[in-house]
Design a protein around this motif. Structure first.
Motif, mmCIF file in Angstrom:
data_model
loop_
_atom_site.group_PDB
_atom_site.id
_atom_site.type_symbol
_atom_site.label_atom_id
_atom_site.label_comp_id
_atom_site.label_asym_id
_atom_site.label_seq_id
_atom_site.Cartn_x
_atom_site.Cartn_y
_atom_site.Cartn_z
ATOM 1 N N GLU A 172 0.950 -1.068 -0.222
ATOM 2 C CA GLU A 172 0.207 0.036 -0.121
ATOM 3 C C GLU A 172 0.791 1.253 0.094
ATOM 4 O OE1 GLU A 172 -2.840 2.044 3.042
ATOM 5 O OE2 GLU A 172 -2.595 0.190 3.503
ATOM 6 N N LEU A 173 1.751 1.423 1.016
ATOM 7 C CA LEU A 173 2.472 2.765 1.280
ATOM 8 C C LEU A 173 3.475 2.894 0.270
ATOM 9 C CD1 LEU A 173 1.817 3.039 5.067
ATOM 10 C CD2 LEU A 173 0.387 3.932 3.352
ATOM 11 N N PHE A 174 4.363 2.020 0.165
ATOM 12 C CA PHE A 174 5.492 2.274 -0.588
ATOM 13 C C PHE A 174 5.149 2.278 -2.274
ATOM 14 C CE2 PHE A 174 8.760 0.140 2.147
ATOM 15 C CZ PHE A 174 8.694 1.109 3.202
ATOM 16 N N PRO A 175 4.183 1.583 -2.714
ATOM 17 C CA PRO A 175 3.696 1.958 -3.952
ATOM 18 C C PRO A 175 3.273 3.362 -4.079
ATOM 19 C CG PRO A 175 2.920 -0.310 -3.301
ATOM 20 C CD PRO A 175 3.443 0.321 -2.257
ATOM 21 N N LYS A 176 2.311 3.878 -2.963
ATOM 22 C CA LYS A 176 1.818 5.088 -3.117
ATOM 23 C C LYS A 176 2.856 6.187 -3.203
ATOM 24 C CE LYS A 176 -1.409 8.180 -0.495
ATOM 25 N NZ LYS A 176 -2.278 8.401 0.721
ATOM 26 N N LEU A 177 4.035 6.005 -2.376
ATOM 27 C CA LEU A 177 5.239 6.908 -2.371
ATOM 28 C C LEU A 177 5.833 7.112 -3.844
ATOM 29 C CD1 LEU A 177 7.193 8.859 -1.068
ATOM 30 C CD2 LEU A 177 8.398 6.993 -0.113
ATOM 31 N N LYS A 178 5.996 5.582 -4.344
ATOM 32 C CA LYS A 178 6.812 5.611 -5.437
ATOM 33 C C LYS A 178 6.062 6.288 -6.751
ATOM 34 C CE LYS A 178 10.255 2.802 -8.028
ATOM 35 N NZ LYS A 178 10.676 1.412 -8.008
ATOM 36 N N ALA A 179 4.716 6.284 -6.519
ATOM 37 C CA ALA A 179 4.060 6.934 -7.701
ATOM 38 C C ALA A 179 4.143 8.291 -7.424
ATOM 39 C CB ALA A 179 2.296 6.391 -7.431
ATOM 40 N N ALA A 180 4.268 8.942 -6.454
ATOM 41 C CA ALA A 180 4.483 10.180 -6.162
ATOM 42 C C ALA A 180 5.708 11.057 -6.641
ATOM 43 C CB ALA A 180 4.253 10.610 -4.738
ATOM 44 N N LEU A 181 6.872 9.918 -6.873
ATOM 45 C CA LEU A 181 8.238 10.227 -7.410
ATOM 46 C C LEU A 181 8.372 10.171 -8.641
ATOM 47 C CD1 LEU A 181 9.990 8.273 -4.258
ATOM 48 C CD2 LEU A 181 9.537 10.763 -4.309
ATOM 49 N N ASN A 182 9.236 11.215 -9.417
ATOM 50 C CA ASN A 182 9.644 10.948 -10.766
ATOM 51 C C ASN A 182 11.039 10.036 -10.537
ATOM 52 O OD1 ASN A 182 12.291 12.540 -10.091
ATOM 53 N ND2 ASN A 182 11.018 14.342 -10.563
ATOM 54 N N PRO A 183 11.558 9.570 -11.593
ATOM 55 C CA PRO A 183 12.726 8.509 -11.770
ATOM 56 C C PRO A 183 13.913 9.264 -11.178
ATOM 57 C CG PRO A 183 11.706 8.445 -13.971
ATOM 58 C CD PRO A 183 10.931 9.602 -12.977
ATOM 59 N N HIS A 184 14.196 10.621 -11.176
ATOM 60 C CA HIS A 184 15.304 11.259 -10.507
ATOM 61 C C HIS A 184 15.168 11.055 -8.776
ATOM 62 C CE1 HIS A 184 18.628 13.945 -9.596
ATOM 63 N NE2 HIS A 184 17.642 14.916 -9.018
ATOM 64 N N ALA A 185 13.776 11.755 -8.624
ATOM 65 C CA ALA A 185 13.704 11.279 -7.070
ATOM 66 C C ALA A 185 13.894 9.924 -6.465
ATOM 67 C CB ALA A 185 12.441 12.062 -6.713
#
Length: 179
Positions: free
Chosen positions: A150-163
């Motif tokens: 749940e939470l890590f996929p949500k965070l990853k979706a909020a990040l661009n490849p550089h971030a």
């Protein structure tokens, strides 16, 4: 004539490089499985899996001396993992607007330390140790599943490849502190 000194300087540089590798070699060896796993979320999932394997070895250990050694390994693995999450991942979650979720996960880590504290006192009592370990595993599996599903996929979706790359580097740096 200036070139005659180059081989000895190069040799000294290589020697210093080998000495430096010796100092950091153990840290890199400990950290390599995480660093080689890819992005931060895959690396943390690999650490979750490794920690659960330690739980299984602890559950199956018959001798209290063996339990003590495995418990030290588990404390180290979870301590390193907590540093990575608390000093890199959870702050990134807060930045991404996931403050309540990050704070709840951080609170769980306090209970992880409590379980480890209690298990240390029970290491000679196989029955009580296994009962406490079983409760600990249930709680930590829920924590890991919430992160991974749940939470890590949500965070990853909020990040661009550089971030994502920057967060992975930052997490690996934190892991090296306890390697």
């Amino acid at each position: 004539m200036g070139h005659s000194h180059m081989p000895s300087l190069r040799g000294a540089g290589i020697g210093a490089g080998i000495a430096l590798l010796g100092m950091v070699g153990r840290k890199l060896a400990v950290q390599a499985p995480t660093a080689l796993a890819g992005d931060w979320d895959k690396a943390l999932a690999a650490e979750h899996k490794a920690a659960l394997a330690l739980f299984d070895r602890l559950r199956d250990s018959e001798a209290s001396g063996r339990r003590s050694l495995l418990l030290i390994q588990l404390k180290h693995a979870l301590g390193k993992h907590a540093l990575e999450e608390e000093n890199a991942i959870y702050p990134a979650m807060r930045e991404a607007g996931m403050k309540a979720e990050a704070d709840a996960l951080n609170s769980d880590h306090g209970y992880v330390k409590q379980y480890l504290y209690e298990l240390t006192d029970l290491v000679k009592d196989a029955v009580a140790f296994r009962a406490k370990l079983s409760a600990f595993r249930t709680d930590i599996e829920q924590h890991m599943a919430q992160e991974e599903n749940e939470l890590f996929p949500k965070l990853k979706a909020a990040l661009n490849p550089h971030a994502t790359a920057r967060l992975t580097r930052r997490m690996n740096q934190e892991g090296l502190k306890l390697a």
